[in-house]
Design an enzyme around this catalytic site. Sequence first.
Site, short mmCIF file in Angstrom:
data_model
loop_
_atom_site.label_atom_id
_atom_site.label_comp_id
_atom_site.label_asym_id
_atom_site.label_seq_id
_atom_site.Cartn_x
_atom_site.Cartn_y
_atom_site.Cartn_z
CE LYS A 156 -3.04 2.44 3.25
NZ LYS A 156 -4.10 2.31 4.25
C1 R5P Z 1 -1.75 4.29 8.67
O1 R5P Z 1 -0.80 4.44 8.05
C2 R5P Z 1 -2.84 3.38 8.44
O2 R5P Z 1 -2.64 2.46 7.48
C3 R5P Z 1 -4.06 4.14 8.49
O3 R5P Z 1 -4.59 4.08 9.74
C4 R5P Z 1 -5.08 4.04 7.43
O4 R5P Z 1 -5.07 2.86 6.75
C5 R5P Z 1 -5.00 5.23 6.55
O5 R5P Z 1 -6.09 5.34 5.69
P1 R5P Z 1 -6.48 6.73 5.05
O6 R5P Z 1 -5.21 7.54 4.94
O7 R5P Z 1 -7.04 6.41 3.73
O8 R5P Z 1 -7.46 7.40 5.96
#
Ligand code: R5P
Length: 301
Positions: free
Chosen positions: A201
């Site tokens: 990711k």
């Molecule tokens: C942090 O790095 C995590 O992966 C997050 O808590 C989360 O997955 C971030 O998702 P978004 O930036 O799309 O809110």
Amino acid sequence: MPEADKEGKDYYLDIPVTCEGFFLKGSNSLDWGMKNRLSRIFNPETGRTVMLAIDHGYFQGPTTGLERVDVNILPLAPYADTLMLTRGILRTTIPPTFTGGIVLRASGGPSILKELSNEQLAVDMEDAVRLNVAALAVQVFIGGEYETQSVHNMTRLVDTGTRYGIPILAVTAVGKDMAREARYFRLACRICAELGAHYIKTYYIPDGFETVIASCPVPIVMAGGKKISELDALTMSYNAIQEGAAGVDMGRNIFQSDAPVAMIKAVRGVVHQGLKPKQAYELFLELKAKSKGMKKAGRTK
Ligand code: R5P
């Protein structure tokens, strides 16, 4: 005792047994269990995924939009291919009847009050098996203060995940003082893939994202990041998919929208049906108007 079978009679001698490759980049040599789990994350028909990230609480507590996962997130779950979350929220709040893939947050430790890269593994593989997860997610801080420790967290997970057939998602975490540019993401994603991550990711960047994808031998899903306008988030998702991302892993841009169900459906349109940003945004507006209309009707009854 059952009657003994007579010799089979049709061996379809004219039909060769098929030997198909697996649909995901770099995943053909994985074992059956890994491939099966990856197929619970990535839709085999499109080769893509819409992951709904709700794991923010593991370092920042009750994030805006996640104060009540039961109220705000459960209505979105049917539209997510995968939920990315912690075991605490999984056990307390997600009904076991949810049949999408579960990607379990497996690293943690420091809160937002401390140095975030100082993470350790936070889940035992045996518990991941018990929870029947589709993958485990670990943060990797390339260039961060605890870079080596975070890479080591990932490689340990890859070793135990491989033993049990559980894929590992490496999440590239970018420190505040690091430049979000293609060169950095090529470095970070490639290191994670070289050291065994099954998919990654990472953030979208307008300049050179396709080189990040090309130089990474495993699938990449686009990270969402902080809340931007719905049209911008749909445009970013569209560009990432066009440039080779195998889906999105998005949190705040879905659950912090003023119409989260409409937004996740619009994101699905982009990821799985190839809707263009404008088309997806129109879909969002249409669904949003419908849902507001239904709410109003409900209130006046
Ligand atoms: C942090 O790095 C995590 O992966 C997050 O808590 C989360 O997955 C971030 O998702 P978004 O930036 O799309 O809110």
